[in-house]
Design a protein around this motif. Structure first.
Motif, PDB file in Angstrom:
ATOM      1  N   SER A 111       0.810  -1.209   0.000  1.00 43.61           N
ATOM      2  CA  SER A 111       0.000   0.000   0.000  1.00 43.61           C
ATOM      3  C   SER A 111       0.846   1.262   0.000  1.00 43.61           C
ATOM      4  O   SER A 111       0.392   2.314  -0.426  1.00 43.61           O
ATOM      5  N   VAL A 112       2.076   1.157   0.476  1.00 42.20           N
ATOM      6  CA  VAL A 112       2.940   2.334   0.539  1.00 42.20           C
ATOM      7  C   VAL A 112       3.822   2.443  -0.695  1.00 42.20           C
ATOM      8  O   VAL A 112       3.943   3.488  -1.305  1.00 42.20           O
ATOM      9  N   TYR A 113       4.415   1.325  -1.088  1.00 33.53           N
ATOM     10  CA  TYR A 113       5.424   1.370  -2.134  1.00 33.53           C
ATOM     11  C   TYR A 113       4.934   0.877  -3.485  1.00 33.53           C
ATOM     12  O   TYR A 113       5.652   0.952  -4.466  1.00 33.53           O
ATOM     13  N   GLY A 114       3.702   0.340  -3.553  1.00 34.17           N
ATOM     14  CA  GLY A 114       3.255  -0.258  -4.789  1.00 34.17           C
ATOM     15  C   GLY A 114       4.002  -1.562  -4.989  1.00 34.17           C
ATOM     16  O   GLY A 114       4.728  -2.024  -4.140  1.00 34.17           O
ATOM     17  N   TYR A 115       3.811  -2.192  -6.174  1.00 33.74           N
ATOM     18  CA  TYR A 115       4.533  -3.435  -6.383  1.00 33.74           C
ATOM     19  C   TYR A 115       5.795  -3.162  -7.181  1.00 33.74           C
ATOM     20  O   TYR A 115       5.943  -2.146  -7.826  1.00 33.74           O
ATOM     21  N   VAL A 116       6.700  -4.116  -7.133  1.00 35.40           N
ATOM     22  CA  VAL A 116       7.959  -3.994  -7.848  1.00 35.40           C
ATOM     23  C   VAL A 116       8.050  -5.103  -8.872  1.00 35.40           C
ATOM     24  O   VAL A 116       7.847  -6.265  -8.545  1.00 35.40           O
ATOM     25  N   GLN A 117       8.325  -4.758 -10.096  1.00 36.42           N
ATOM     26  CA  GLN A 117       8.487  -5.746 -11.141  1.00 36.42           C
ATOM     27  C   GLN A 117       9.835  -6.417 -10.969  1.00 36.42           C
ATOM     28  O   GLN A 117      10.851  -5.734 -10.838  1.00 36.42           O
ATOM     29  N   PRO A 118       9.886  -7.769 -10.927  1.00 34.31           N
ATOM     30  CA  PRO A 118      11.178  -8.427 -10.784  1.00 34.31           C
ATOM     31  C   PRO A 118      12.109  -8.026 -11.915  1.00 34.31           C
ATOM     32  O   PRO A 118      11.723  -8.082 -13.068  1.00 34.31           O
ATOM     33  N   PRO A 119      13.321  -7.593 -11.610  1.00 32.31           N
ATOM     34  CA  PRO A 119      14.219  -7.162 -12.666  1.00 32.31           C
ATOM     35  C   PRO A 119      14.586  -8.303 -13.602  1.00 32.31           C
ATOM     36  O   PRO A 119      14.846  -9.415 -13.165  1.00 32.31           O
ATOM     37  N   SER A 120      14.574  -8.025 -14.891  1.00 34.33           N
ATOM     38  CA  SER A 120      15.033  -8.995 -15.870  1.00 34.33           C
ATOM     39  C   SER A 120      16.534  -8.800 -16.056  1.00 34.33           C
ATOM     40  O   SER A 120      17.036  -7.683 -16.017  1.00 34.33           O
ATOM     41  N   LYS A 121      17.251  -9.894 -16.233  1.00 26.68           N
ATOM     42  CA  LYS A 121      18.693  -9.797 -16.396  1.00 26.68           C
ATOM     43  C   LYS A 121      19.064  -9.173 -17.725  1.00 26.68           C
ATOM     44  O   LYS A 121      20.130  -8.573 -17.879  1.00 26.68           O
ATOM     45  N   ALA A 131      13.616   2.884 -19.167  1.00 22.95           N
ATOM     46  CA  ALA A 131      13.263   3.325 -17.814  1.00 22.95           C
ATOM     47  C   ALA A 131      12.504   2.231 -17.067  1.00 22.95           C
ATOM     48  O   ALA A 131      12.756   1.981 -15.883  1.00 22.95           O
ATOM     49  N   TYR A 132      11.564   1.570 -17.746  1.00 29.25           N
ATOM     50  CA  TYR A 132      10.824   0.482 -17.111  1.00 29.25           C
ATOM     51  C   TYR A 132      11.729  -0.708 -16.807  1.00 29.25           C
ATOM     52  O   TYR A 132      11.489  -1.452 -15.853  1.00 29.25           O
ATOM     53  N   PHE A 133      12.754  -0.898 -17.610  1.00 29.96           N
ATOM     54  CA  PHE A 133      13.712  -1.979 -17.377  1.00 29.96           C
ATOM     55  C   PHE A 133      14.642  -1.653 -16.205  1.00 29.96           C
ATOM     56  O   PHE A 133      14.936  -2.511 -15.366  1.00 29.96           O
ATOM     57  N   LEU A 134      15.096  -0.409 -16.137  1.00 30.07           N
ATOM     58  CA  LEU A 134      16.093  -0.019 -15.137  1.00 30.07           C
ATOM     59  C   LEU A 134      15.493   0.253 -13.761  1.00 30.07           C
ATOM     60  O   LEU A 134      16.141  -0.018 -12.739  1.00 30.07           O
ATOM     61  N   TYR A 135      14.289   0.802 -13.721  1.00 30.58           N
ATOM     62  CA  TYR A 135      13.760   1.260 -12.439  1.00 30.58           C
ATOM     63  C   TYR A 135      13.622   0.152 -11.391  1.00 30.58           C
ATOM     64  O   TYR A 135      13.991   0.368 -10.221  1.00 30.58           O
ATOM     65  N   PRO A 136      13.097  -1.038 -11.739  1.00 35.48           N
ATOM     66  CA  PRO A 136      13.030  -2.083 -10.698  1.00 35.48           C
ATOM     67  C   PRO A 136      14.400  -2.428 -10.124  1.00 35.48           C
ATOM     68  O   PRO A 136      14.530  -2.701  -8.927  1.00 35.48           O
ATOM     69  N   LYS A 137      15.434  -2.442 -10.960  1.00 35.07           N
ATOM     70  CA  LYS A 137      16.784  -2.705 -10.474  1.00 35.07           C
ATOM     71  C   LYS A 137      17.234  -1.606  -9.519  1.00 35.07           C
ATOM     72  O   LYS A 137      17.827  -1.877  -8.464  1.00 35.07           O
ATOM     73  N   MET A 138      16.985  -0.360  -9.900  1.00 36.49           N
ATOM     74  CA  MET A 138      17.360   0.763  -9.051  1.00 36.49           C
ATOM     75  C   MET A 138      16.596   0.738  -7.738  1.00 36.49           C
ATOM     76  O   MET A 138      17.147   1.010  -6.666  1.00 36.49           O
ATOM     77  N   LYS A 139      15.315   0.395  -7.821  1.00 38.00           N
ATOM     78  CA  LYS A 139      14.503   0.373  -6.606  1.00 38.00           C
ATOM     79  C   LYS A 139      14.970  -0.723  -5.653  1.00 38.00           C
ATOM     80  O   LYS A 139      14.959  -0.543  -4.431  1.00 38.00           O
ATOM     81  N   ILE A 173      15.304  -4.519  -1.454  1.00 36.25           N
ATOM     82  CA  ILE A 173      14.482  -5.695  -1.731  1.00 36.25           C
ATOM     83  C   ILE A 173      15.369  -6.815  -2.258  1.00 36.25           C
ATOM     84  O   ILE A 173      16.196  -6.590  -3.135  1.00 36.25           O
ATOM     85  N   ARG A 174      15.207  -8.040  -1.742  1.00 36.32           N
ATOM     86  CA  ARG A 174      15.975  -9.192  -2.188  1.00 36.32           C
ATOM     87  C   ARG A 174      15.032 -10.323  -2.560  1.00 36.32           C
ATOM     88  O   ARG A 174      13.869 -10.362  -2.129  1.00 36.32           O
ATOM     89  N   ASP A 175      15.555 -11.295  -3.310  1.00 40.86           N
ATOM     90  CA  ASP A 175      14.731 -12.412  -3.744  1.00 40.86           C
ATOM     91  C   ASP A 175      14.281 -13.298  -2.587  1.00 40.86           C
ATOM     92  O   ASP A 175      13.284 -13.988  -2.665  1.00 40.86           O
ATOM     93  N   ASN A 176      15.039 -13.326  -1.485  1.00 43.82           N
ATOM     94  CA  ASN A 176      14.678 -14.176  -0.359  1.00 43.82           C
ATOM     95  C   ASN A 176      13.789 -13.449   0.639  1.00 43.82           C
ATOM     96  O   ASN A 176      13.599 -13.891   1.757  1.00 43.82           O
ATOM     97  N   GLY A 177      13.247 -12.343   0.255  1.00 46.35           N
ATOM     98  CA  GLY A 177      12.361 -11.583   1.115  1.00 46.35           C
ATOM     99  C   GLY A 177      12.380 -10.137   0.703  1.00 46.35           C
ATOM    100  O   GLY A 177      12.976  -9.775  -0.302  1.00 46.35           O
ATOM    101  N   ALA A 178      11.733  -9.288   1.454  1.00 48.62           N
ATOM    102  CA  ALA A 178      11.698  -7.866   1.137  1.00 48.62           C
ATOM    103  C   ALA A 178      12.160  -7.077   2.348  1.00 48.62           C
ATOM    104  O   ALA A 178      11.584  -7.180   3.431  1.00 48.62           O
TER     105      ALA A 178
END
Length: 265
Positions: A37-47, A225-233, A239-244
């Motif tokens: 509710s605060v941060y919205g969702y994050v798209q998993p970064p693509s390699k 920008a859509y590709f880079l932003y999830p990585k930057m965020k 945020i990590r893959d084993n949790g947030a």
């Protein structure tokens, strides 16, 4: 007649090409549980950046670059200029100065009206800001490097079209935010962007190749920008893959500090 055909044909071609890649966009979203509710969702970064996603804007840019040197494409630039401006000289219309921002303004307007897009206010603003930073640096650097004369002879800052780049970046921004709602949001955004590009030629400020390249730069900037932003965020929020893990600044009763929240899977 050519002007009417061109003004309707270009947005249709661009939109059809863009819609063909809409179903091939980057992976689906990762829920953040309580922090959603605060941060919205994050798209998993693509390699890797999907080559299919960037094929169209790269082709546009390549065409525009080729039009600077190849004789047949330079002739097409001249022909389009003759058809649109020289054969029916007219006073310039300056609404393209405002129309270039219209798709992005509609994204915020729709959200205010309750039609929610893909990202929350902060995330979409950051994405749009990154997009404009990329296109601004690209456009100005290229203009100073190519020294292409404008059709009206006013200066050597013709290639690529900055107005068109801004308009198509905004159109792609609108499409990406609302592609899950309806394709018609993308139709509207790209129609406004194509009209902006057409008006740059109508006002004798740009060649056809400038406009095509500008469209490519704008679309590609937003896709990047859509590709880079999830990585930057991920970097800045932890945020990590084993949790947030979310780290945010706090202020309470005059005390400044940091708040850390970790969501375990």
């Amino acid at each position: 007649m050519l002007k009417k055909v061109f003004s309707f044909l270009l947005p249709a071609i661009v939109l059809c090409c863009q819609y063909s890649t809409a179903q091939q966009s980057l992976p689906t979203t990762l829920a953040l549980s309580e922090t959603d509710s605060v941060y919205g969702y994050v798209q998993p970064p693509s390699k890797h950046l999907d080559g299919r996603l960037i094929a169209i804007p790269v082709t546009f840019i390549a065409y525009g670059a080729a039009s600077l040197k190849l004789g047949d494409l330079k002739k097409l630039n001249t022909h389009m200029n003759n058809e649109i401006f020289l054969e029916s000289r007219h006073k310039p219309l300056h609404f393209d100065n405002y129309l270039q921002y219209a798709p992005a303004a509609m994204v915020y307007g729709l959200n205010l009206a309750g039609v929610k897009g893909k990202n929350n206010f902060i995330d979409r603003t950051m994405i749009y800001g990154i997009s404009n930073a990329i296109l601004g640096a690209t456009v100005m650097t290229t203009k100073h490097f190519t020294h292409e004369w404008r059709p009206d002879g006013s200066n050597q800052m013709s290639f690529p079209s900055g107005h068109t780049a801004t308009a198509f970046a905004a159109a792609e921004f609108m499409r990406r935010e609302y592609q899950d709602k309806s394709v018609w949001y993308g139709v509207a955004g790209y129609a406004m962007a194509a009209t902006t590009g057409y008006m740059r030629m109508y006002n004798n400020r740009h060649w056809f190749g400038d406009v095509v390249a500008g469209a490519g730069v704008g679309i590609l900037s937003t896709d990047l920008a859509y590709f880079l932003y999830p990585k930057m965020k991920r970097i800045f929020t932890g945020i990590r893959d084993n949790g947030a893990t979310v780290v945010t600044p706090t202020y309470q009763d005059g005390a400044v500090g940091l708040s850390l929240v970790h969501m375990f899977k």
